[in-house]
Write a protein that holds these residues in place. Sequence first.
Motif, PDB file in Angstrom:
ATOM      1  N   UNK A   1      15.070  11.084 -12.841  1.00 37.78           N
ATOM      2  CA  UNK A   1      14.395   9.799 -12.916  1.00 37.78           C
ATOM      3  C   UNK A   1      12.928   9.947 -12.550  1.00 37.78           C
ATOM      4  N   UNK A   2      12.096   9.105 -13.146  1.00 34.26           N
ATOM      5  CA  UNK A   2      10.676   9.114 -12.813  1.00 34.26           C
ATOM      6  C   UNK A   2      10.482   8.571 -11.405  1.00 34.26           C
ATOM      7  N   UNK A   3       9.396   8.979 -10.782  1.00 28.43           N
ATOM      8  CA  UNK A   3       9.090   8.517  -9.438  1.00 28.43           C
ATOM      9  C   UNK A   3       8.841   7.011  -9.438  1.00 28.43           C
ATOM     10  N   UNK A   4       9.444   6.296  -8.485  1.00 31.33           N
ATOM     11  CA  UNK A   4       9.239   4.860  -8.382  1.00 31.33           C
ATOM     12  C   UNK A   4       7.829   4.571  -7.888  1.00 31.33           C
ATOM     13  N   UNK A   5       7.372   3.322  -8.093  1.00 31.43           N
ATOM     14  CA  UNK A   5       6.033   2.949  -7.637  1.00 31.43           C
ATOM     15  C   UNK A   5       5.933   3.036  -6.120  1.00 31.43           C
ATOM     16  N   UNK A   6       7.044   2.701  -5.428  1.00 35.58           N
ATOM     17  CA  UNK A   6       7.048   2.791  -3.966  1.00 35.58           C
ATOM     18  C   UNK A   6       6.902   4.239  -3.512  1.00 35.58           C
ATOM     19  N   UNK A   7       7.634   5.132  -4.177  1.00 36.49           N
ATOM     20  CA  UNK A   7       7.553   6.549  -3.839  1.00 36.49           C
ATOM     21  C   UNK A   7       6.163   7.088  -4.143  1.00 36.49           C
ATOM     22  N   UNK A   8       5.597   6.685  -5.278  1.00 35.82           N
ATOM     23  CA  UNK A   8       4.255   7.136  -5.647  1.00 35.82           C
ATOM     24  C   UNK A   8       3.225   6.681  -4.619  1.00 35.82           C
ATOM     25  N   UNK A   9       3.373   5.446  -4.130  1.00 36.40           N
ATOM     26  CA  UNK A   9       2.450   4.931  -3.115  1.00 36.40           C
ATOM     27  C   UNK A   9       2.577   5.717  -1.819  1.00 36.40           C
ATOM     28  N   UNK A  10       3.824   6.052  -1.468  1.00 35.54           N
ATOM     29  CA  UNK A  10       4.045   6.844  -0.254  1.00 35.54           C
ATOM     30  C   UNK A  10       3.390   8.217  -0.380  1.00 35.54           C
ATOM     31  N   UNK A  11       3.577   8.857  -1.536  1.00 33.81           N
ATOM     32  CA  UNK A  11       3.000  10.185  -1.761  1.00 33.81           C
ATOM     33  C   UNK A  11       1.478  10.130  -1.656  1.00 33.81           C
ATOM     34  N   UNK A  12       0.888   9.078  -2.213  1.00 35.82           N
ATOM     35  CA  UNK A  12      -0.566   8.931  -2.155  1.00 35.82           C
ATOM     36  C   UNK A  12      -1.048   8.744  -0.721  1.00 35.82           C
ATOM     37  N   UNK A  13      -0.356   7.886   0.036  1.00 33.84           N
ATOM     38  CA  UNK A  13      -0.728   7.673   1.440  1.00 33.84           C
ATOM     39  C   UNK A  13      -0.574   8.952   2.245  1.00 33.84           C
ATOM     40  N   UNK A  14       0.530   9.668   1.985  1.00 34.32           N
ATOM     41  CA  UNK A  14       0.772  10.921   2.699  1.00 34.32           C
ATOM     42  C   UNK A  14      -0.322  11.931   2.389  1.00 34.32           C
ATOM     43  N   UNK A  15      -0.782  11.951   1.145  1.00 36.00           N
ATOM     44  CA  UNK A  15      -1.864  12.854   0.771  1.00 36.00           C
ATOM     45  C   UNK A  15      -3.137  12.556   1.529  1.00 36.00           C
ATOM     46  N   UNK A  16      -3.455  11.259   1.678  1.00 34.60           N
ATOM     47  CA  UNK A  16      -4.647  10.866   2.435  1.00 34.60           C
ATOM     48  C   UNK A  16      -4.511  11.250   3.904  1.00 34.60           C
ATOM     49  N   UNK A  17      -3.310  11.073   4.450  1.00 31.63           N
ATOM     50  CA  UNK A  17      -3.077  11.432   5.851  1.00 31.63           C
ATOM     51  C   UNK A  17      -3.223  12.939   6.063  1.00 31.63           C
ATOM     52  N   UNK A  18      -2.701  13.721   5.129  1.00 29.05           N
ATOM     53  CA  UNK A  18      -2.802  15.177   5.247  1.00 29.05           C
ATOM     54  C   UNK A  18      -4.251  15.639   5.137  1.00 29.05           C
ATOM     55  N   UNK A  19      -5.022  15.002   4.250  1.00 31.16           N
ATOM     56  CA  UNK A  19      -6.439  15.352   4.116  1.00 31.16           C
ATOM     57  C   UNK A  19      -7.185  15.046   5.412  1.00 31.16           C
ATOM     58  N   UNK A  20      -6.902  13.896   6.002  1.00 32.03           N
ATOM     59  CA  UNK A  20      -7.549  13.536   7.262  1.00 32.03           C
ATOM     60  C   UNK A  20      -7.154  14.512   8.376  1.00 32.03           C
ATOM     61  N   UNK A  21      -5.886  14.887   8.395  1.00 33.29           N
ATOM     62  CA  UNK A  21      -5.406  15.827   9.407  1.00 33.29           C
ATOM     63  C   UNK A  21      -6.081  17.190   9.247  1.00 33.29           C
TER      64      UNK A  21
END
Length: 265
Positions: free
Chosen positions: A5-25
């Motif tokens: 199945x394709x990634x849900x919009x909720x999952x995509x939003x989580x992945x994007x937020x996690x990416x920003x958090x990892x960049x900040x870290x």
Amino acid sequence: MAKKKAMSSEKASYVKRKGHEDAREFAEALGIGKEFRSDPKAKKDVIDLQGYSYSVKSGEKKWQMFLYGESRFKEDFTFQAMDGLGEIFLGCINSFPEDRDEYLKNKMIYKQELQKWMRKLCEKLKDKKILRAFLDKAIFNSGEVDFLVIKDEDLFHVFWGKDVVKILSDNIQVENSKARRKGEFDAQKVVFKYKEKTIGEIEMRNDSDIHYREVKFWMAKRLTFSLLKEKIKLNRDLNDRVILYGSAIKKLKNFKTKFKRTWRE
């Protein structure tokens, strides 16, 4: 085997937020602080005080390297300059009608049309020069990004972009996908293999009205990370959180964070 199945919009939003958090870290691990510069559209998740830029990848299984529609391949001069590669990507996209309902009524016809273009794409990327240019574009925006950073558990592993492109292009084998079940078609994807395992794929995304007639390129985290570490033996700790590999050691030798006296061969 059930279709993924394709990634849900909720999952995509989580992945994007996690990416920003990892960049900040990562920026904090470099000592830059929370107010770091970035340019995500250019794949620059972090820009340090010396002007070096970093693409930070985490995730457990796959990294989405890009998801592009028709306009990107028409307007991006780099794709257009890759010996016809941009035109082939447009051919893949235009294998499908603009009306998704029409595609859903006649999937077999359009998937057969896609075969021709995916085979052309495969043959083009078997040329190592074009493969290098493609990987450099997809991962580093054609050299605009300097380093690939892979977050694994609590550590950040830093690789110089040119090292990454050379190792990947030297070791990847390019082939088309094969049908696995009745009703499927060969050559619906271009598959990148390393040691007979899939390290990446180029495929069409047609799973929703929002994501329709788009080209997706993803890479497998574990296999990519293992390949880079296998080919680049030399590494050095920048600090307790950041490890530099190969050419990255010399490039960042003047970084303010002091090196530990720890070498790994």
